[in-house]
Design a protein around this motif. Sequence first.
Motif, PDB file in Angstrom:
ATOM      1  N   ALA A 145       0.830  -1.210   0.000  1.00 34.44           N
ATOM      2  CA  ALA A 145       0.000   0.000   0.000  1.00 34.44           C
ATOM      3  C   ALA A 145       0.861   1.255   0.000  1.00 34.44           C
ATOM      4  O   ALA A 145       0.573   2.232  -0.707  1.00 34.44           O
ATOM      5  N   ALA A 167      -1.280   4.322  -1.743  1.00 29.33           N
ATOM      6  CA  ALA A 167      -2.714   4.033  -1.804  1.00 29.33           C
ATOM      7  C   ALA A 167      -3.449   4.582  -0.587  1.00 29.33           C
ATOM      8  O   ALA A 167      -2.870   4.756   0.495  1.00 29.33           O
ATOM      9  N   ASP A 168      -4.721   4.841  -0.766  1.00 32.79           N
ATOM     10  CA  ASP A 168      -5.602   5.226   0.342  1.00 32.79           C
ATOM     11  C   ASP A 168      -6.139   3.953   0.987  1.00 32.79           C
ATOM     12  O   ASP A 168      -6.649   3.064   0.298  1.00 32.79           O
ATOM     13  N   ILE A 169      -6.036   3.863   2.285  1.00 35.75           N
ATOM     14  CA  ILE A 169      -6.503   2.674   2.990  1.00 35.75           C
ATOM     15  C   ILE A 169      -7.993   2.806   3.283  1.00 35.75           C
ATOM     16  O   ILE A 169      -8.417   3.707   4.006  1.00 35.75           O
ATOM     17  N   GLU A 187      -8.443  -0.912   7.161  1.00 34.50           N
ATOM     18  CA  GLU A 187      -7.110  -1.299   7.621  1.00 34.50           C
ATOM     19  C   GLU A 187      -7.035  -2.788   7.921  1.00 34.50           C
ATOM     20  O   GLU A 187      -6.126  -3.480   7.476  1.00 34.50           O
ATOM     21  N   ILE A 244      -3.800  -5.217   7.898  1.00 39.96           N
ATOM     22  CA  ILE A 244      -2.899  -4.780   6.833  1.00 39.96           C
ATOM     23  C   ILE A 244      -1.437  -4.870   7.242  1.00 39.96           C
ATOM     24  O   ILE A 244      -0.551  -5.015   6.406  1.00 39.96           O
ATOM     25  N   PHE A 286      -7.350  -1.411   0.107  1.00 39.33           N
ATOM     26  CA  PHE A 286      -6.802  -0.078  -0.173  1.00 39.33           C
ATOM     27  C   PHE A 286      -7.030   0.275  -1.634  1.00 39.33           C
ATOM     28  O   PHE A 286      -7.307  -0.592  -2.472  1.00 39.33           O
ATOM     29  N   LYS A 287      -6.915   1.567  -1.928  1.00 40.15           N
ATOM     30  CA  LYS A 287      -7.337   2.090  -3.232  1.00 40.15           C
ATOM     31  C   LYS A 287      -6.210   2.876  -3.878  1.00 40.15           C
ATOM     32  O   LYS A 287      -5.620   3.770  -3.261  1.00 40.15           O
TER      33      LYS A 287
END
Length: 710
Positions: free
Chosen positions: A234, A239-241, A244, A247, A328-329
Amino acid sequence: MSRTIMLVPISAGVGLTSVSMGIIRAMERKGVNVSFYKPIAQPRTGGNQPDLTSTILESNNDIKIGTPVPMDETQSLIRNEQTDILLETIVERYNSINDSDVTLIEGLVPTRKHTFAHQINAEIAKTLGAEIVFVATPGTYNAAQLAERIEFVVSNYGGKKNKNISGVIVNKVNAPVDEAGRTRPDLSEIFDESDIAKQADVKAMEIINSSPVRVLGCVPWKVDLIATRAIDMAKHLNADIINEGEINKRRIKSITFCARSLPNMIEHFKPGSLLVTSADRPDVIVAAALSAMNGVDIGAVLLTGGYDIPEEIRSLCQPAFDAGLPIFKAQGNTWQTSLNLQSFSLEVPADDKERIEFINDHVAGNIDGQWIDSLTEGVIASRRLSPPAFRYQLTEFARRANKRIVLPEGDEPRTVKAAAICAERGIATCVLLGNPDEIRRVAAQQGVELGAGVEIIDSDAVRENYVARLVELRSKKGMTEVVAREKLQDSVFLGTMMLEASEVDGLVSGAVHTTANTIVPPFQIIKTAPDASIVSSIFFMLLPDQVLVYGDCAINPDPTAEQLAEIAIQSADSASAFGIDPRVAMISYSTGESGKGADVDKVREATKLAQEKRPDLVIDGPLQYDAAIMENVAASKAPNSPVAGKATVFVFPDLNTGNTTYKAVQRSADLVSIGPMLQGMRKPVNDLSRGALVDDIVYTVALTAIQATQ
């Protein structure tokens, strides 16, 4: 006599850091004092940052580490034909840490930027009088081609006439590589590790037979060596989480781009998978959530395209999110994300202790043991037993014991993993109690293969076998067949009856059961050993530079002086059985004769009783904790004590003191403790913490197997 070993990489990408750490671990297992020196810093990213090996060792070890010369300073001196000044600086820094039994030197990796690596490595080795060990990797070469490559590099160091050339270590045997020979596994596919292992064994033999110099180790590639944490992936992607979850714990072993229809992707929804999908694919997100809720430890879900998960889908999948599924993103599309993933570094971060430990042990286990032994010839091992040496000794003793250990919590995921590891390492044959179908289902969800070395026993099929014997053993307590059948529904009771019948050699439980659930059946059925009047416990505390024994921290709330004396003797004998020289400190709030009161009087009396009963043991007390462990404090508080300042076994006056101290030391120092190990039972039974990690279970099984030999 001190030895100096220099690792010289024959090319880039040989995994030099892994080999360095593995050799250090192999030396530590022998209890030898090792120091490390990387003469010239060579960070992957350039600049003057510390090198990777030194960084990892500084964060995870307490060995002496030399200060490297920065790369820009090195290049400046070489350009200005001042190599002699560079070598003088290296010698000076080497001498500052060369008071160890063995000093390991890590050479410079030859790269396009550092074409002078071989020349400077040869000069460093000659200047320091180091024994040279080359480090290679097959890459795209077959065994014959690799032999030619090794022979060419050896010739640059004086050839076979150079008596300081000890041999070569070949790393990453059978690793998946790209066309350039770089270890770049195709993470979009899941490797069959059993096939890889078989092929690696064949290739290793070919390498050994064709090498122009002695092969000191062939290290096979395993996917766990590159299994990165989801959080590291991530961070790399910035990345945006979204969720969580776990992770920081879950690991990525494979990557699947979910671009096909769901039926064609389900096979890739496995433990350690990173599922990459656009957030507008709710079918994939829901399927991943269902897998997670069914116990599959999916590594993480990576969303692409910058979309958010629709609120309705989020609500539907919330149980999976709560169970720890990381999501995540990334902002880019799937194509951009795939390119970013390809640039992800497979190097182990310095703070990833779990992966570092795996690399250390894996490499150490594939280094020639005879060569390691030769390095320690004439070297007096350190007085203190280091944690790596203790863990290694633990597994070696357990292998020799060759015992069967029953695990009543047979379908518990951590227990299943631990059983597979014990089988793989030959620590013990683990007997899993439970429903065979459920146990195999849990194993499949965890990505675990239960083969030889793991037995599964159907509880329902064998329960009736022990009814009559349980009635016989407990008839005086009113046991009937009806009650016996009810008791045997409890898997711990069932496992205890197997132990009583000598069908297994020991029992380990507690991952889901309380301490009372674990120890009450053995207290009733197994009972104490003939020469014991009390059952007590110890913890092995793995400090950075030594292993200490703490007792009793789990069983007896307020032992009498007589009981405390027996706990001291039991703890000393246990320490000795596991390779620790017992010097027993009877802990109190007062040292010597300085204090008065019932509590210190009890410790004073217990010390006298223990000394009288076992004059062969070194026991002293009462001692305060600081006087027992710190030599400078001992010199002033107890100058004539044979134990003060060098105690290895600490016996606490009551459970309150012992339990509080062990937890305070464990948490404050962030160290590993193994236990509690029960002492005084007729047959070995050990309890786990309900928060036990897989490794905790493995080492407890090893402890139990060793106890079974005593």
